[in-house]
Design an enzyme around this catalytic site. Structure first.
Site, PDB file in Angstrom:
ATOM      1  N   THR A 119       1.164   6.622  11.378  1.00  8.70           N
ATOM      2  CA  THR A 119       1.804   7.449  10.354  1.00  8.70           C
ATOM      3  C   THR A 119       1.932   8.901  10.799  1.00  8.70           C
ATOM      4  O   THR A 119       1.093   9.399  11.574  1.00  8.70           O
ATOM      5  CB  THR A 119       0.961   7.389   9.055  1.00  8.70           C
ATOM      6  OG1 THR A 119       1.356   8.442   8.178  1.00  8.70           O
ATOM      7  CG2 THR A 119      -0.527   7.568   9.328  1.00  8.70           C
ATOM      8  N   TYR A 143      -6.947   9.150   4.858  1.00  8.16           N
ATOM      9  CA  TYR A 143      -5.952   8.142   5.254  1.00  8.16           C
ATOM     10  C   TYR A 143      -5.462   8.420   6.676  1.00  8.16           C
ATOM     11  O   TYR A 143      -5.489   7.534   7.545  1.00  8.16           O
ATOM     12  CB  TYR A 143      -4.773   8.151   4.267  1.00  8.16           C
ATOM     13  CG  TYR A 143      -3.574   7.369   4.753  1.00  8.16           C
ATOM     14  CD1 TYR A 143      -3.634   5.984   4.908  1.00  8.16           C
ATOM     15  CD2 TYR A 143      -2.371   8.018   5.076  1.00  8.16           C
ATOM     16  CE1 TYR A 143      -2.538   5.269   5.376  1.00  8.16           C
ATOM     17  CE2 TYR A 143      -1.272   7.311   5.535  1.00  8.16           C
ATOM     18  CZ  TYR A 143      -1.359   5.945   5.685  1.00  8.16           C
ATOM     19  OH  TYR A 143      -0.268   5.245   6.155  1.00  8.16           O
TER      20      TYR A 143
HETATM   21  N1  NAD Z   1       5.155   3.236   3.406  1.00  8.72           N
HETATM   22  C1  NAD Z   1       5.198   4.277   4.248  1.00  8.72           C
HETATM   23  O1  NAD Z   1       6.000   5.215   4.058  1.00  8.72           O
HETATM   24  C2  NAD Z   1       4.282   4.316   5.456  1.00  8.72           C
HETATM   25  C3  NAD Z   1       4.323   5.468   6.247  1.00  8.72           C
HETATM   26  C4  NAD Z   1       3.502   5.513   7.373  1.00  8.72           C
HETATM   27  C5  NAD Z   1       2.714   4.430   7.725  1.00  8.72           C
HETATM   28  N2  NAD Z   1       2.679   3.322   6.924  1.00  8.72           N
HETATM   29  C6  NAD Z   1       1.823   2.200   7.358  1.00  8.72           C
HETATM   30  O2  NAD Z   1       2.566   1.003   7.299  1.00  8.72           O
HETATM   31  C7  NAD Z   1       1.721  -0.107   6.998  1.00  8.72           C
HETATM   32  C8  NAD Z   1       2.313  -0.908   5.860  1.00  8.72           C
HETATM   33  O3  NAD Z   1       2.423  -0.069   4.708  1.00  8.72           O
HETATM   34  P1  NAD Z   1       3.206  -0.519   3.399  1.00  8.72           P
HETATM   35  O4  NAD Z   1       3.880   0.692   2.855  1.00  8.72           O
HETATM   36  O5  NAD Z   1       4.011  -1.742   3.679  1.00  8.72           O
HETATM   37  O6  NAD Z   1       1.980  -0.852   2.419  1.00  8.72           O
HETATM   38  P2  NAD Z   1       1.689  -2.162   1.546  1.00  8.72           P
HETATM   39  O7  NAD Z   1       0.513  -1.834   0.719  1.00  8.72           O
HETATM   40  O8  NAD Z   1       2.937  -2.612   0.852  1.00  8.72           O
HETATM   41  O9  NAD Z   1       1.329  -3.240   2.666  1.00  8.72           O
HETATM   42  C9  NAD Z   1       0.039  -3.394   3.193  1.00  8.72           C
HETATM   43  C10 NAD Z   1      -0.262  -4.905   3.161  1.00  8.72           C
HETATM   44  O10 NAD Z   1      -1.516  -5.128   3.802  1.00  8.72           O
HETATM   45  C11 NAD Z   1      -2.291  -6.015   3.002  1.00  8.72           C
HETATM   46  N3  NAD Z   1      -3.681  -5.732   3.334  1.00  8.72           N
HETATM   47  C12 NAD Z   1      -4.371  -4.575   3.149  1.00  8.72           C
HETATM   48  N4  NAD Z   1      -5.613  -4.677   3.663  1.00  8.72           N
HETATM   49  C13 NAD Z   1      -5.717  -5.926   4.188  1.00  8.72           C
HETATM   50  C14 NAD Z   1      -6.747  -6.624   4.860  1.00  8.72           C
HETATM   51  N5  NAD Z   1      -7.938  -6.068   5.090  1.00  8.72           N
HETATM   52  N6  NAD Z   1      -6.511  -7.904   5.258  1.00  8.72           N
HETATM   53  C15 NAD Z   1      -5.322  -8.491   5.028  1.00  8.72           C
HETATM   54  N7  NAD Z   1      -4.299  -7.872   4.393  1.00  8.72           N
HETATM   55  C16 NAD Z   1      -4.506  -6.611   3.977  1.00  8.72           C
HETATM   56  C17 NAD Z   1      -1.879  -5.731   1.573  1.00  8.72           C
HETATM   57  O11 NAD Z   1      -2.116  -6.802   0.682  1.00  8.72           O
HETATM   58  C18 NAD Z   1      -0.370  -5.456   1.748  1.00  8.72           C
HETATM   59  O12 NAD Z   1       0.375  -6.645   1.654  1.00  8.72           O
HETATM   60  C19 NAD Z   1       0.346   0.481   6.700  1.00  8.72           C
HETATM   61  O13 NAD Z   1      -0.464   0.314   7.842  1.00  8.72           O
HETATM   62  C20 NAD Z   1       0.627   1.962   6.444  1.00  8.72           C
HETATM   63  O14 NAD Z   1      -0.474   2.764   6.786  1.00  8.72           O
HETATM   64  C21 NAD Z   1       3.438   3.250   5.798  1.00  8.72           C
END
Ligand code: NAD
Length: 332
Positions: A119, A143
């Site tokens: 991120t 985070y």
């Molecule tokens: N959304 C953004 O703008 C953004 C920006 C930068 C980085 N990210 C990164 O992208 C990734 C996905 O983010 P997202 O926005 O899709 O979030 P999200 O919450 O929609 O997806 C995360 C998924 O991981 C699952 N999960 C969490 N912990 C778990 C575990 N211990 N075991 C199994 N499953 C688990 C959750 O149930 C969920 O389905 C993350 O790593 C986040 O840090 C997102």
């Protein structure tokens, strides 16, 4: 030849489900592992779904073996910045410690490639207008720190083994699948475009704007918004790069230019055909005035050609998905 398996952790979540869809459409042999803490099983359109936790080393070890997993795409994480401030150990536990366990399983199973969701939060408040991959990493919340620590473990493991990786540092991910099959269903979302779309469909009363006196053209914060399907394609290209023998590296994922909060609101109002209710508040501590990716490196290294670099299109796909969710109150 036995088809090489791909494990997608967190593949029932917002970004992971869009990547799994693109991998599935390419005919990859997929297994999705998700504990459904914030994800939705119905978002997994391809591959086999396993409900379970990335910290469960027995389960992960079994999956890696049963599916002959060669590559892992690791999305599973908690992602809410304010929650990471009030409950830091939840974030270090899930994002850092469980990533360490996953990496150990990968090392033991001889996984060849890993793509990690990082991120822009690892940069904290960057100096200058653009964050370069070489800019100092000084996260300002747990985070960002939990993600940076995972980056470090991954780099160290790659240095000590045959594993190769791509770390993708996402900027502000927004929008939904243009086919309308999946989208962002996140509960209690905090990111601007999703929240604005919820206000437009009257799921929320108003949009709160924090800070109108930043040193930006219209005083509101500027961010680099990337459409989730373009981001998903960057993963497809990163996987191809690693399979061709590419060396481990870290890449920013954004479009390289930003929009202000007011520009996003204007786009929502235009696409919606009616103004949304907005209230202005003072700046929040820790919000940088501008966070925009330097993108030369990703274009130099990957065969990545974004298709949706258009704010109104991003907003439209977000609004279309929000309308769909209204018909499905159970998952909203
Ligand atoms: N959304 C953004 O703008 C953004 C920006 C930068 C980085 N990210 C990164 O992208 C990734 C996905 O983010 P997202 O926005 O899709 O979030 P999200 O919450 O929609 O997806 C995360 C998924 O991981 C699952 N999960 C969490 N912990 C778990 C575990 N211990 N075991 C199994 N499953 C688990 C959750 O149930 C969920 O389905 C993350 O790593 C986040 O840090 C997102």
């Amino acid at each position: 030849m036995k088809q090489r398996g791909v494990l997608v952790t967190g593949g029932a979540g917002y970004i992971g489900s869009h990547v799994a869809k693109q991998l599935g459409e390419k005919g990859e042999k997929l297994v999705v592992l998700d504990n459904l803490s914030t994800g939705f099983k119905e978002s997994v359109l391809y591959g086999n779904f396993v409900e379970g936790d990335t910290g469960d080393m027995n389960l992960v070890g079994r999956i890696l073996k049963d599916y002959a997993v060669e590559s892992v795409l690791h999305f599973a994480a908690h992602t809410i910045v304010p929650e990471s401030v009030s409950n830091p150990l939840k974030y270090y536990g899930n994002n850092t410690c469980k990533t360490r366990n996953l990496l150990q399983c990968c090392a033991e199973a001889g996984v060849k490639h890993l793509i990690f969701s990082s991120t822009a939060a690892v940069y904290g408040i960057p100096e200058g207008d653009y964050a370069e991959e070489t800019s100092p990493t000084q996260p300002i919340n747990p985070y960002g720190s939990s993600k940076l620590m995972s980056e470090m473990m991954l780099r160290d493991l790659s240095a000590a083994s045959a594993l190769t990786h791509v770390i993708l540092r996402y900027f502000n991910v927004a929008g939904s699948d243009p086919d309308g099959k999946i989208g962002q269903s996140t509960r209690n979302a905090t990111l601007l475009i999703k929240v604005a779309a919820e206000v437009a469909v009257h799921k929320r009363e108003k949009l709160c704007v924090f800070g109108t006196d930043y040193p930006t053209p219209d005083g509101t914060g500027v961010r680099d918004y990337i459409h989730v399907s373009d981001l998903a394609d960057a993963h497809i290209q990163a996987l191809a790069y690693l399979r061709q023998g590419g060396r481990s590296l870290t890449l920013n994922c954004g479009y390289g230019h930003g929009y202000s909060v007011r520009q996003v609101i204007d786009a929502i109002n235009k696409v919606n055909g009616a103004p949304i209710k907005v209230e202005e508040y003072p700046r929040r501590p820790g919000d940088p005035p501008q966070l925009v990716a330097a993108v030369q490196k990703i274009h130099d290294v990957l065969d990545w050609h974004p298709k949706y670099d258009d704010l109104e299109f991003i907003v439209k796909t977000s609004l279309d998905w929000e309308q769909k969710l209204l018909q499905r109150p159970a998952s909203a």
